[in-house]
Design a protein around this motif. Structure first.
Motif, PDB file in Angstrom:
ATOM      1  N   ASN A  22      35.027  -1.348  36.823  1.00  0.00           N
ATOM      2  CA  ASN A  22      35.957  -1.198  37.947  1.00  0.00           C
ATOM      3  C   ASN A  22      35.252  -0.858  39.252  1.00  0.00           C
ATOM      4  O   ASN A  22      35.908  -0.557  40.256  1.00  0.00           O
ATOM      5  CB  ASN A  22      37.002  -0.121  37.630  1.00  0.00           C
ATOM      6  CG  ASN A  22      36.374   1.247  37.395  1.00  0.00           C
ATOM      7  OD1 ASN A  22      35.146   1.402  37.448  1.00  0.00           O
ATOM      8  ND2 ASN A  22      37.209   2.235  37.143  1.00  0.00           N
ATOM      9  N   GLY A  23      33.913  -0.884  39.251  1.00  0.00           N
ATOM     10  CA  GLY A  23      33.148  -0.605  40.458  1.00  0.00           C
ATOM     11  C   GLY A  23      32.775   0.852  40.632  1.00  0.00           C
ATOM     12  O   GLY A  23      31.999   1.186  41.529  1.00  0.00           O
ATOM     13  N   ASP A  24      33.327   1.733  39.804  1.00  0.00           N
ATOM     14  CA  ASP A  24      33.027   3.153  39.893  1.00  0.00           C
ATOM     15  C   ASP A  24      31.649   3.433  39.293  1.00  0.00           C
ATOM     16  O   ASP A  24      31.069   2.592  38.609  1.00  0.00           O
ATOM     17  CB  ASP A  24      34.096   3.952  39.149  1.00  0.00           C
ATOM     18  CG  ASP A  24      34.245   5.366  39.690  1.00  0.00           C
ATOM     19  OD1 ASP A  24      33.368   5.789  40.462  1.00  0.00           O
ATOM     20  OD2 ASP A  24      35.247   6.024  39.356  1.00  0.00           O
ATOM     21  N   GLY A  25      31.114   4.612  39.551  1.00  0.00           N
ATOM     22  CA  GLY A  25      29.830   5.017  38.993  1.00  0.00           C
ATOM     23  C   GLY A  25      30.001   6.218  38.087  1.00  0.00           C
ATOM     24  O   GLY A  25      30.791   7.121  38.377  1.00  0.00           O
ATOM     25  N   ARG A  26      29.267   6.246  36.970  1.00  0.00           N
ATOM     26  CA  ARG A  26      29.374   7.337  36.003  1.00  0.00           C
ATOM     27  C   ARG A  26      28.032   8.042  35.868  1.00  0.00           C
ATOM     28  O   ARG A  26      26.995   7.412  35.674  1.00  0.00           O
ATOM     29  CB  ARG A  26      29.813   6.800  34.644  1.00  0.00           C
ATOM     30  CG  ARG A  26      29.986   7.893  33.567  1.00  0.00           C
ATOM     31  CD  ARG A  26      30.396   7.268  32.245  1.00  0.00           C
ATOM     32  NE  ARG A  26      29.353   6.402  31.719  1.00  0.00           N
ATOM     33  CZ  ARG A  26      29.574   5.359  30.905  1.00  0.00           C
ATOM     34  NH1 ARG A  26      30.805   5.066  30.556  1.00  0.00           N
ATOM     35  NH2 ARG A  26      28.558   4.627  30.473  1.00  0.00           N
ATOM     36  N   TRP A  27      28.078   9.388  35.942  1.00  0.00           N
ATOM     37  CA  TRP A  27      26.885  10.210  35.774  1.00  0.00           C
ATOM     38  C   TRP A  27      26.863  10.800  34.366  1.00  0.00           C
ATOM     39  O   TRP A  27      27.900  11.237  33.867  1.00  0.00           O
ATOM     40  CB  TRP A  27      26.877  11.347  36.786  1.00  0.00           C
ATOM     41  CG  TRP A  27      26.671  10.906  38.199  1.00  0.00           C
ATOM     42  CD1 TRP A  27      27.624  10.685  39.146  1.00  0.00           C
ATOM     43  CD2 TRP A  27      25.412  10.622  38.832  1.00  0.00           C
ATOM     44  NE1 TRP A  27      27.056  10.281  40.317  1.00  0.00           N
ATOM     45  CE2 TRP A  27      25.700  10.234  40.165  1.00  0.00           C
ATOM     46  CE3 TRP A  27      24.091  10.661  38.404  1.00  0.00           C
ATOM     47  CZ2 TRP A  27      24.689   9.891  41.061  1.00  0.00           C
ATOM     48  CZ3 TRP A  27      23.097  10.309  39.303  1.00  0.00           C
ATOM     49  CH2 TRP A  27      23.404   9.936  40.607  1.00  0.00           C
ATOM     50  N   ALA A  28      25.704  10.800  33.741  1.00  0.00           N
ATOM     51  CA  ALA A  28      25.556  11.363  32.398  1.00  0.00           C
ATOM     52  C   ALA A  28      24.156  11.956  32.269  1.00  0.00           C
ATOM     53  O   ALA A  28      23.245  11.611  33.038  1.00  0.00           O
ATOM     54  CB  ALA A  28      25.789  10.304  31.331  1.00  0.00           C
ATOM     55  N   VAL A  29      23.997  12.863  31.307  1.00  0.00           N
ATOM     56  CA  VAL A  29      22.681  13.436  31.025  1.00  0.00           C
ATOM     57  C   VAL A  29      22.340  13.187  29.561  1.00  0.00           C
ATOM     58  O   VAL A  29      23.223  13.152  28.702  1.00  0.00           O
ATOM     59  CB  VAL A  29      22.633  14.952  31.324  1.00  0.00           C
ATOM     60  CG1 VAL A  29      22.867  15.224  32.784  1.00  0.00           C
ATOM     61  CG2 VAL A  29      23.649  15.709  30.475  1.00  0.00           C
ATOM     62  N   ASN A  30      21.062  13.007  29.301  1.00  0.00           N
ATOM     63  CA  ASN A  30      20.580  12.786  27.937  1.00  0.00           C
ATOM     64  C   ASN A  30      19.181  13.402  27.862  1.00  0.00           C
ATOM     65  O   ASN A  30      18.190  12.774  28.224  1.00  0.00           O
ATOM     66  CB  ASN A  30      20.541  11.292  27.614  1.00  0.00           C
ATOM     67  CG  ASN A  30      20.242  11.035  26.147  1.00  0.00           C
ATOM     68  OD1 ASN A  30      19.999  11.962  25.370  1.00  0.00           O
ATOM     69  ND2 ASN A  30      20.261   9.775  25.764  1.00  0.00           N
ATOM     70  N   VAL A  31      19.121  14.662  27.411  1.00  0.00           N
ATOM     71  CA  VAL A  31      17.858  15.386  27.416  1.00  0.00           C
ATOM     72  C   VAL A  31      17.643  16.092  26.077  1.00  0.00           C
ATOM     73  O   VAL A  31      18.591  16.345  25.325  1.00  0.00           O
ATOM     74  CB  VAL A  31      17.822  16.443  28.550  1.00  0.00           C
ATOM     75  CG1 VAL A  31      17.810  15.780  29.903  1.00  0.00           C
ATOM     76  CG2 VAL A  31      19.013  17.394  28.435  1.00  0.00           C
ATOM     77  N   MET A  32      16.387  16.404  25.809  1.00  0.00           N
ATOM     78  CA  MET A  32      16.014  17.159  24.618  1.00  0.00           C
ATOM     79  C   MET A  32      15.674  18.583  25.052  1.00  0.00           C
ATOM     80  O   MET A  32      14.767  18.807  25.854  1.00  0.00           O
ATOM     81  CB  MET A  32      14.803  16.518  23.932  1.00  0.00           C
ATOM     82  CG  MET A  32      14.398  17.208  22.640  1.00  0.00           C
ATOM     83  SD  MET A  32      15.525  16.840  21.278  1.00  0.00           S
ATOM     84  CE  MET A  32      15.011  15.156  20.883  1.00  0.00           C
TER      85      MET A  32
END
Length: 376
Positions: A22-32
């Protein structure tokens, strides 16, 4: 980020930004952290989330690990500091440091967060405590959006304490999934009916409120905080001192400038535009009931709230051809994506009008396909 195609992502230091369909942006984290993988969606760009929130989550995870492994406290306050006591100190801190949205934060702590979480120790507040709070609020009939706003107030307090070195780590506090709602706004005809209904309303505050919010898209609370000194009719500017977006100048059209110039002509500079003798603060606390009465008298059947006027101003600006950057500045949105949804809707409407014109302006005769006879 702007050049990303749908489905593409950018990753750096455990933070991932993804362009959605839909043109939106999504922020996510993926850390150890501490030999455990932590993967979490932070939020959408249209909801105001930025890289800063993702960095805060990672910093919180690492701080929790240091506290568990090495007993690092880093807190200047005693361990017995409760949420209620911390909230009072936090609100006082905001007032002394020109904080934003103090009225609504005070209401959320006073009416909901302190009664349910006030006796909890801040340093020992866990995600389980938050989930229990969410359950109680849902039993009281609170929506996901309301709970998320209370969560934002609580997180802001905890993160402020962490920055002041009063707290070592901040729990994540799961965000509630809000149902996707359609964008509701008033058509020009509905807007004029609402203006006429407000002009005939028994409250003298009704018509100024509808005029200001319709022609500027100001937030509910920002409009109610206006004083006579904030109106510069000659330059067609409103000076916004208290708003979610901070202090700023709000441009206004000539019709509103002339209206407010006449309205404030005999007022003292400190006089409130929406004064109320019954209110302790001196100004009207909210306009919901007055506004709802005007909507009903205007014969508008769709669900309309004072915030709908913000959508109405932005949508009509987009349909008039104003670009997203100007709409963002006009409405005081933090991110471009929040303003682009209005220009996207306007562009799609123009595209559909063009498609209809192309298909109906010329005579189209479908060519029949005849099946050839096969002879034995």
């Amino acid at each position: 980020m702007r050049a990303l195609k749908v489905g593409a992502s950018l990753s750096e230091h455990g933070i991932t930004y993804t362009r959605l369909a839909n043109g939106d942006g999504r922020w996510a984290v993926n850390v150890m952290v501490n030999r455990q993988r932590h993967h979490q969606v932070i939020g959408l760009e249209s909801e105001g989330y930025t890289r800063t929130q993702a960095e805060d989550v990672i910093a919180t995870l690492k701080a929790s690990k240091r506290t568990a492994s090495h007993g690092v406290q880093g807190s200047r306050q005693p361990a017995s500091l409760t949420v209620a006591t911390a909230a009072d100190d936090y609100l006082k801190y905001l007032k002394n440091h020109d904080g934003k949205d103090i009225t609504s934060k005070t209401m959320r702590f006073t009416e909901h967060l302190k009664p349910h979480l006030g006796t909890k120790y801040v340093a020992r507040l866990t995600d389980d405590d938050w989930l229990a709070y969410v359950g109680k609020r849902k039993e009281e009939g609170a929506s996901a959006g309301t709970i998320n706003r209370e969560r934002s107030a609580l997180l802001h307090m905890l993160n402020t304490m962490r920055r002041r070195r009063q707290l070592a780590a901040v729990p994540l506090l799961a965000r509630q999934r809000e149902p996707a709602g359609k964008l509701v706004y008033l058509s020009p005809a509905e807007s004029q009916r609402l203006l006429r209904a407000a002009e005939r309303d028994q409250s003298l505050l009704a018509h100024p409120f509808v005029m200001i919010t319709l022609y500027t898209g100001l937030r509910h609370s920002a409009a109610l905080n206006l004083r006579a000194r904030d109106v510069d009719a000659g330059r067609r500017i409103l000076w916004i001192g208290k708003d979610k977006a901070g202090r700023r100048e709000q441009a206004m059209p000539q019709i509103l400038a002339e209206y407010l110039g006449e309205l404030t002509a005999d007022m003292a500079p400190e006089d409130l535009l929406f004064a109320s003798a019954r209110a302790k603060s001196g100004r009207a606390y909210q306009m919901n009931s007055i506004f709802a009465r005007c909507v009903a008298r205007a014969g508008i059947t769709k669900h309309v709230t004072p915030h709908t006027m913000r959508h109405t101003a932005a949508t009509n600006a987009a349909q008039a051809g104003i670009d997203a950057a100007t709409i963002q500045a006009m409405g005081g949105w933090k991110t471009r994506a929040m303003a682009e949804r209005y220009t996207h809707a306007a562009s799609m409407r123009d595209a559909m009008d063009t498609l209809q014109h192309r298909l109906t302006s010329r005579r189209v005769t479908p060519k029949l396909q005849r099946r050839s006879r096969q002879t034995a």
